[in-house]
Motif scaffolding. Structure first.
Motif, PDB file in Angstrom:
ATOM      1  N   TRP A  96       0.882  -1.171   0.000  1.00  0.00           N
ATOM      2  CA  TRP A  96       0.000   0.000   0.000  1.00  0.00           C
ATOM      3  C   TRP A  96       0.915   1.215   0.000  1.00  0.00           C
ATOM      4  O   TRP A  96       1.157   1.826   1.029  1.00  0.00           O
ATOM      5  CB  TRP A  96      -0.885  -0.059   1.255  1.00  0.00           C
ATOM      6  CG  TRP A  96      -2.002   0.924   1.302  1.00  0.00           C
ATOM      7  CD1 TRP A  96      -3.181   0.878   0.589  1.00  0.00           C
ATOM      8  CD2 TRP A  96      -2.083   2.102   2.120  1.00  0.00           C
ATOM      9  NE1 TRP A  96      -3.969   1.950   0.932  1.00  0.00           N
ATOM     10  CE2 TRP A  96      -3.334   2.713   1.861  1.00  0.00           C
ATOM     11  CE3 TRP A  96      -1.229   2.705   3.050  1.00  0.00           C
ATOM     12  CZ2 TRP A  96      -3.744   3.887   2.492  1.00  0.00           C
ATOM     13  CZ3 TRP A  96      -1.635   3.875   3.674  1.00  0.00           C
ATOM     14  CH2 TRP A  96      -2.887   4.459   3.394  1.00  0.00           C
ATOM     15  N   PRO A  97       1.472   1.525  -1.193  1.00  0.00           N
ATOM     16  CA  PRO A  97       2.480   2.586  -1.240  1.00  0.00           C
ATOM     17  C   PRO A  97       1.899   3.949  -0.878  1.00  0.00           C
ATOM     18  O   PRO A  97       0.760   4.244  -1.204  1.00  0.00           O
ATOM     19  CB  PRO A  97       2.958   2.564  -2.690  1.00  0.00           C
ATOM     20  CG  PRO A  97       1.940   1.804  -3.450  1.00  0.00           C
ATOM     21  CD  PRO A  97       1.191   0.927  -2.497  1.00  0.00           C
ATOM     22  N   LEU A  98       2.700   4.738  -0.188  1.00  0.00           N
ATOM     23  CA  LEU A  98       2.304   6.113   0.106  1.00  0.00           C
ATOM     24  C   LEU A  98       2.699   7.045  -1.029  1.00  0.00           C
ATOM     25  O   LEU A  98       2.131   8.118  -1.180  1.00  0.00           O
ATOM     26  CB  LEU A  98       2.988   6.613   1.392  1.00  0.00           C
ATOM     27  CG  LEU A  98       2.783   5.841   2.690  1.00  0.00           C
ATOM     28  CD1 LEU A  98       3.305   6.644   3.868  1.00  0.00           C
ATOM     29  CD2 LEU A  98       1.335   5.476   2.902  1.00  0.00           C
ATOM     30  N   VAL A  99       3.704   6.608  -1.795  1.00  0.00           N
ATOM     31  CA  VAL A  99       4.318   7.495  -2.787  1.00  0.00           C
ATOM     32  C   VAL A  99       4.267   6.814  -4.148  1.00  0.00           C
ATOM     33  O   VAL A  99       4.482   5.603  -4.253  1.00  0.00           O
ATOM     34  CB  VAL A  99       5.798   7.753  -2.407  1.00  0.00           C
ATOM     35  CG1 VAL A  99       6.507   8.585  -3.472  1.00  0.00           C
ATOM     36  CG2 VAL A  99       5.898   8.422  -1.043  1.00  0.00           C
ATOM     37  N   ASP A 100       3.969   7.599  -5.204  1.00  0.00           N
ATOM     38  CA  ASP A 100       4.143   7.118  -6.574  1.00  0.00           C
ATOM     39  C   ASP A 100       5.619   7.325  -6.903  1.00  0.00           C
ATOM     40  O   ASP A 100       6.073   8.460  -7.075  1.00  0.00           O
ATOM     41  CB  ASP A 100       3.244   7.912  -7.519  1.00  0.00           C
ATOM     42  CG  ASP A 100       3.416   7.481  -8.970  1.00  0.00           C
ATOM     43  OD1 ASP A 100       4.455   6.857  -9.304  1.00  0.00           O
ATOM     44  OD2 ASP A 100       2.526   7.774  -9.781  1.00  0.00           O
ATOM     45  N   GLU A 101       6.351   6.218  -6.977  1.00  0.00           N
ATOM     46  CA  GLU A 101       7.801   6.346  -7.128  1.00  0.00           C
ATOM     47  C   GLU A 101       8.178   6.959  -8.474  1.00  0.00           C
ATOM     48  O   GLU A 101       9.204   7.625  -8.586  1.00  0.00           O
ATOM     49  CB  GLU A 101       8.456   4.969  -6.967  1.00  0.00           C
ATOM     50  CG  GLU A 101       9.923   5.075  -6.611  1.00  0.00           C
ATOM     51  CD  GLU A 101      10.700   3.805  -6.904  1.00  0.00           C
ATOM     52  OE1 GLU A 101      10.257   2.998  -7.737  1.00  0.00           O
ATOM     53  OE2 GLU A 101      11.775   3.640  -6.301  1.00  0.00           O
TER      54      GLU A 101
END
Ligand SMILES: [Zn+2]
Length: 245
Positions: A120-125
């Motif tokens: 559940w990524p917090l950031v769009d890499e």
């Protein structure tokens, strides 16, 4: 609170060598569930650590629970004897590192995800942008609780997460311990200091003075380093201390 039992275990247990070239003797296993947490990806059997790490995670989970946070998901710690993993990251070798997910128990892991829970990524890499609504009160509270413990040496987070914390809590002493690193947008990585009694434990160079919210962070945000697209092939074996053989 260190109980006599814990103290005895800590004295028998040794974190040996460095975080990325070391091993562990007398490891303890973190029970797979407890107050305020659940271990994930259990089939990897990477839920061992020095007793100081078990103690830290137990206390952190309880503190998070008391603060009203959903249960934490604990990812990789170390293998029973430490040493390098066959896949994934390079460190976690001496029983003093642990990955804690930003995804929490209010987004429960379904039966179909048991082996490999969805991140559940917090950031769009790719864009280096925070995903809307993902960095909130719970994530900030968790990082504060995790970084405030004196036994914590540093915590790796994605640069965009460090930036968000710098905006919200620039004066807080614990912010210094958050270190920008590639990846680390779905989980953060806690690293403890060498524990007392582990004479062969090799510490990492101290982190620079200041909260790290200035120039250093700016250079990460400018360069936008990302994880390699294909996971790198097996890394060469690090030279382990003689005590690990
Ligand atoms: Zn890690």
């Amino acid at each position: 609170m260190i109980t006599p039992l814990l103290l005895a275990a800590a004295l028998q247990s040794q974190a040996i060598g460095g975080y990325s070239a070391g091993c562990l003797s007398g490891a303890q296993a973190l029970p797979l569930t407890g107050i305020g947490y659940e271990v994930i990806r259990t089939e990897r059997a990477r839920y061992f650590g020095h007793p100081s790490l078990i103690d830290y995670l137990t206390h952190l989970s309880r503190a998070a629970h008391r603060a009203g946070l959903p249960a934490l998901y604990i990812g990789d710690m170390a293998m029973q004897r430490g040493g390098p993993f066959s896949s994934g990251h390079r460190s976690h070798q001496s029983g003093l590192d642990a990955d804690i997910w930003f995804r929490m128990g209010n987004r429960p892991i379904k039966a179909s995800e048991k082996r490999e829970p969805a991140e559940w990524p917090l950031v769009d890499e790719s864009t280096y942008k925070m995903l809307p609504g993902r960095f909130g009160h719970d994530q900030l509270t968790l990082l504060r609780l995790a970084a405030s413990a004196p036994e914590v040496d540093r915590i790796f987070v994605h640069p965009v997460i460090k930036q968000a914390v710098c905006k919200q809590a620039p004066e807080a002493a614990w912010v210094q311990k958050l270190r920008p690193w590639v990846g680390h947008f779905s989980h953060f990585h806690v690293r403890l200091h060498c524990p007392a009694g582990s004479a062969l434990c090799v510490p990492q160079a101290p982190i620079p003075a200041g909260n790290g919210c200035g120039e250093e962070l700016a250079s990460w945000l400018k360069d936008k380093p990302r994880l390699p697209k294909t996971p790198s092939k097996a890394l060469p074996m690090p030279a382990l201390p003689a005590a690990c053989r």
